[in-house]
Design a protein around this motif. Structure first.
Motif, PDB file in Angstrom:
ATOM      1  N   PHE A  60       0.809  -1.219   0.000  1.00  0.00           N
ATOM      2  CA  PHE A  60       0.000   0.000   0.000  1.00  0.00           C
ATOM      3  C   PHE A  60       0.844   1.272   0.000  1.00  0.00           C
ATOM      4  O   PHE A  60       0.361   2.329  -0.404  1.00  0.00           O
ATOM      5  CB  PHE A  60      -0.913   0.041   1.238  1.00  0.00           C
ATOM      6  CG  PHE A  60      -2.068  -0.914   1.181  1.00  0.00           C
ATOM      7  CD1 PHE A  60      -3.253  -0.555   0.560  1.00  0.00           C
ATOM      8  CD2 PHE A  60      -1.981  -2.168   1.764  1.00  0.00           C
ATOM      9  CE1 PHE A  60      -4.331  -1.429   0.519  1.00  0.00           C
ATOM     10  CE2 PHE A  60      -3.050  -3.043   1.737  1.00  0.00           C
ATOM     11  CZ  PHE A  60      -4.227  -2.681   1.107  1.00  0.00           C
ATOM     12  N   TRP A  81      -1.337   7.415  -4.342  1.00  0.00           N
ATOM     13  CA  TRP A  81      -2.320   6.779  -5.213  1.00  0.00           C
ATOM     14  C   TRP A  81      -3.366   7.776  -5.701  1.00  0.00           C
ATOM     15  O   TRP A  81      -3.689   8.747  -5.000  1.00  0.00           O
ATOM     16  CB  TRP A  81      -3.045   5.668  -4.453  1.00  0.00           C
ATOM     17  CG  TRP A  81      -2.149   4.594  -3.947  1.00  0.00           C
ATOM     18  CD1 TRP A  81      -1.446   4.595  -2.776  1.00  0.00           C
ATOM     19  CD2 TRP A  81      -1.846   3.362  -4.583  1.00  0.00           C
ATOM     20  NE1 TRP A  81      -0.724   3.426  -2.656  1.00  0.00           N
ATOM     21  CE2 TRP A  81      -0.953   2.647  -3.746  1.00  0.00           C
ATOM     22  CE3 TRP A  81      -2.245   2.771  -5.778  1.00  0.00           C
ATOM     23  CZ2 TRP A  81      -0.452   1.393  -4.068  1.00  0.00           C
ATOM     24  CZ3 TRP A  81      -1.752   1.520  -6.096  1.00  0.00           C
ATOM     25  CH2 TRP A  81      -0.865   0.852  -5.256  1.00  0.00           C
ATOM     26  N   THR A 119      -7.362   7.635  -6.749  1.00  0.00           N
ATOM     27  CA  THR A 119      -8.489   6.723  -6.541  1.00  0.00           C
ATOM     28  C   THR A 119      -9.689   7.155  -7.370  1.00  0.00           C
ATOM     29  O   THR A 119      -9.902   8.344  -7.624  1.00  0.00           O
ATOM     30  CB  THR A 119      -8.897   6.674  -5.056  1.00  0.00           C
ATOM     31  OG1 THR A 119      -9.378   7.972  -4.658  1.00  0.00           O
ATOM     32  CG2 THR A 119      -7.732   6.286  -4.169  1.00  0.00           C
ATOM     33  N   MET A 156      -4.912   8.962  -2.313  1.00  0.00           N
ATOM     34  CA  MET A 156      -4.583   8.278  -1.070  1.00  0.00           C
ATOM     35  C   MET A 156      -3.070   8.326  -0.898  1.00  0.00           C
ATOM     36  O   MET A 156      -2.326   8.009  -1.825  1.00  0.00           O
ATOM     37  CB  MET A 156      -5.065   6.825  -1.074  1.00  0.00           C
ATOM     38  CG  MET A 156      -4.802   6.122   0.248  1.00  0.00           C
ATOM     39  SD  MET A 156      -5.581   4.498   0.360  1.00  0.00           S
ATOM     40  CE  MET A 156      -4.300   3.479  -0.373  1.00  0.00           C
ATOM     41  N   SER A 157      -2.662   8.727   0.275  1.00  0.00           N
ATOM     42  CA  SER A 157      -1.251   8.747   0.635  1.00  0.00           C
ATOM     43  C   SER A 157      -1.059   7.688   1.714  1.00  0.00           C
ATOM     44  O   SER A 157      -1.727   7.734   2.748  1.00  0.00           O
ATOM     45  CB  SER A 157      -0.879  10.139   1.161  1.00  0.00           C
ATOM     46  OG  SER A 157       0.474  10.165   1.542  1.00  0.00           O
ATOM     47  N   SER A 158      -0.172   6.727   1.457  1.00  0.00           N
ATOM     48  CA  SER A 158       0.007   5.598   2.377  1.00  0.00           C
ATOM     49  C   SER A 158       1.456   5.494   2.810  1.00  0.00           C
ATOM     50  O   SER A 158       2.370   5.625   1.995  1.00  0.00           O
ATOM     51  CB  SER A 158      -0.403   4.295   1.701  1.00  0.00           C
ATOM     52  OG  SER A 158      -1.739   4.362   1.286  1.00  0.00           O
ATOM     53  N   ASN A 189      -3.244   4.842   5.842  1.00  0.00           N
ATOM     54  CA  ASN A 189      -3.787   5.343   4.577  1.00  0.00           C
ATOM     55  C   ASN A 189      -4.573   6.618   4.863  1.00  0.00           C
ATOM     56  O   ASN A 189      -5.512   6.600   5.651  1.00  0.00           O
ATOM     57  CB  ASN A 189      -4.718   4.297   3.942  1.00  0.00           C
ATOM     58  CG  ASN A 189      -3.996   3.013   3.604  1.00  0.00           C
ATOM     59  OD1 ASN A 189      -2.860   3.031   3.166  1.00  0.00           O
ATOM     60  ND2 ASN A 189      -4.665   1.892   3.808  1.00  0.00           N
ATOM     61  N   GLU A 190      -4.170   7.700   4.218  1.00  0.00           N
ATOM     62  CA  GLU A 190      -4.890   8.966   4.349  1.00  0.00           C
ATOM     63  C   GLU A 190      -5.548   9.266   3.009  1.00  0.00           C
ATOM     64  O   GLU A 190      -4.867   9.426   2.004  1.00  0.00           O
ATOM     65  CB  GLU A 190      -3.938  10.080   4.758  1.00  0.00           C
ATOM     66  CG  GLU A 190      -3.343   9.833   6.145  1.00  0.00           C
ATOM     67  CD  GLU A 190      -2.464  10.966   6.615  1.00  0.00           C
ATOM     68  OE1 GLU A 190      -2.924  12.132   6.589  1.00  0.00           O
ATOM     69  OE2 GLU A 190      -1.322  10.679   6.992  1.00  0.00           O
ATOM     70  N   LEU A 191      -6.878   9.308   3.032  1.00  0.00           N
ATOM     71  CA  LEU A 191      -7.649   9.486   1.800  1.00  0.00           C
ATOM     72  C   LEU A 191      -8.305  10.854   1.756  1.00  0.00           C
ATOM     73  O   LEU A 191      -8.702  11.398   2.790  1.00  0.00           O
ATOM     74  CB  LEU A 191      -8.738   8.409   1.717  1.00  0.00           C
ATOM     75  CG  LEU A 191      -8.180   7.005   1.548  1.00  0.00           C
ATOM     76  CD1 LEU A 191      -8.121   6.292   2.866  1.00  0.00           C
ATOM     77  CD2 LEU A 191      -8.987   6.246   0.547  1.00  0.00           C
ATOM     78  N   GLN A 209      -7.223   5.481   7.623  1.00  0.00           N
ATOM     79  CA  GLN A 209      -7.340   4.045   7.854  1.00  0.00           C
ATOM     80  C   GLN A 209      -6.001   3.528   8.372  1.00  0.00           C
ATOM     81  O   GLN A 209      -4.945   3.937   7.889  1.00  0.00           O
ATOM     82  CB  GLN A 209      -7.694   3.344   6.547  1.00  0.00           C
ATOM     83  CG  GLN A 209      -7.833   1.848   6.660  1.00  0.00           C
ATOM     84  CD  GLN A 209      -8.099   1.220   5.306  1.00  0.00           C
ATOM     85  OE1 GLN A 209      -7.414   1.510   4.333  1.00  0.00           O
ATOM     86  NE2 GLN A 209      -9.106   0.361   5.244  1.00  0.00           N
ATOM     87  N   TYR A 221      -9.376  -5.646  -0.750  1.00  0.00           N
ATOM     88  CA  TYR A 221      -8.322  -4.982  -1.502  1.00  0.00           C
ATOM     89  C   TYR A 221      -7.600  -6.057  -2.302  1.00  0.00           C
ATOM     90  O   TYR A 221      -6.873  -6.865  -1.738  1.00  0.00           O
ATOM     91  CB  TYR A 221      -7.343  -4.281  -0.562  1.00  0.00           C
ATOM     92  CG  TYR A 221      -8.021  -3.256   0.311  1.00  0.00           C
ATOM     93  CD1 TYR A 221      -8.137  -1.940  -0.103  1.00  0.00           C
ATOM     94  CD2 TYR A 221      -8.566  -3.617   1.541  1.00  0.00           C
ATOM     95  CE1 TYR A 221      -8.779  -1.001   0.692  1.00  0.00           C
ATOM     96  CE2 TYR A 221      -9.206  -2.688   2.342  1.00  0.00           C
ATOM     97  CZ  TYR A 221      -9.311  -1.386   1.917  1.00  0.00           C
ATOM     98  OH  TYR A 221      -9.942  -0.466   2.699  1.00  0.00           O
TER      99      TYR A 221
END
Length: 183
Positions: free
Chosen positions: A39, A43, A45, A64-66, A76-78, A91, A150
Motif C-alpha cells: 500500500f 495513489w 483513486t 490516497m497517501s500511504s 492510509n490517508e484518503l 485508515q 483490496y
C-alpha cells in the motif's frame, strides 16, 4: 546498623543493574506486516457507489497517501470529492500475531462511527478482506456487517470493493473502485 543498610542497598542496586542495563526486546515485523508494504506510496483513486436500488451510481475521485509506521502498520490517508463534498478519511491496518488476523480502523469526515476491522489475506496472497460492524445504510439505527476487499492486481493497481450484509444474509456490493499508483 547504618553500614548494614548501606550494604543492603548497594547489593540491591548491583543485582538490579543488569536488568536495567538490558535493552528491551521489541517484536520484529513478520511476513504478514511486510505484505502491507504494497500500500505504501501515493495513489489516485476512482470509485463508483450505488446508494440504493433506484439510484444512479455516484462516482468519487480522490487521492490516497500511504505510509508504513514502524514496519507494523500501514496508515492510509484518503481525500476524495463525493458529489461536491470533500471527504477525508484515515485508515490503519496492521497484523495481530496473537489473533492471527489483520486488524485496523477507519474514521472519516462524514460519520461519527469508528470502524474496527478484522480479516485475512486469501489463499492466493493477493486479496486482503477486512470485516467490520457499522451503521446499516439501508435501515437507520441498526448495525450490520461490512466487508472491504483490496485485491492487488499489480504493484501499481489495487481493486477495492465494499459490501454490506443484507437482511437476507447475502452480501451486497455497494462500492467498487480502483487505486492506481501515481507515476
Amino acid at each position: 546498623m547504618l553500614r548494614a543498610l548501606s550494604c543492603l542497598l548497594v547489593g540491591i542496586v548491583c543485582m538490579a543493574a543488569p536488568v536495567v542495563a538490558q535493552e528491551p526486546e521489541f517484536p520484529q515485523p513478520k511476513k504478514e506486516h511486510q505484505w502491507l508494504e504494497k500500500f505504501a506510496g501515493e495513489w489516485v483513486t476512482e470509485s463508483e457507489a450505488i446508494m440504493g436500488p433506484d439510484q444512479p451510481p455516484v462516482t468519487c475521485k480522490g487521492t490516497m497517501s500511504s505510509r508504513m509506521l514502524g514496519g507494523f502498520w500501514v496508515i492510509n490517508e484518503l481525500r476524495g470529492d463525493y458529489q461536491g463534498t470533500i471527504v477525508t478519511g484515515i485508515q490503519t491496518i496492521g497484523y495481530d500475531p496473537a489473533r492471527k488476523k489483520y486488524v485496523g480502523t477507519w474514521v472519516d469526515s462524514m460519520m461519527n462511527h469508528m470502524w474496527k476491522y478484522e480479516g485475512d489475506v486469501d489463499k492466493s496472497g493477493k486479496k486482503l478482506v477486512l470485516e467490520a460492524e457499522g451503521p446499516n445504510l439501508m435501515a437507520e439505527g441498526k448495525l450490520t456487517k461490512f466487508r472491504d476487499a483490496y485485491e492487488i492486481k499489480s504493484a501499481d493497481h489495487i481493486i477495492v470493493t465494499s459490501s454490506m450484509l443484507g437482511e437476507d444474509g447475502k452480501w451486497i456490493t455497494f462500492m467498487t473502485g480502483n487505486m492506481r499508483r501515481k507515476k
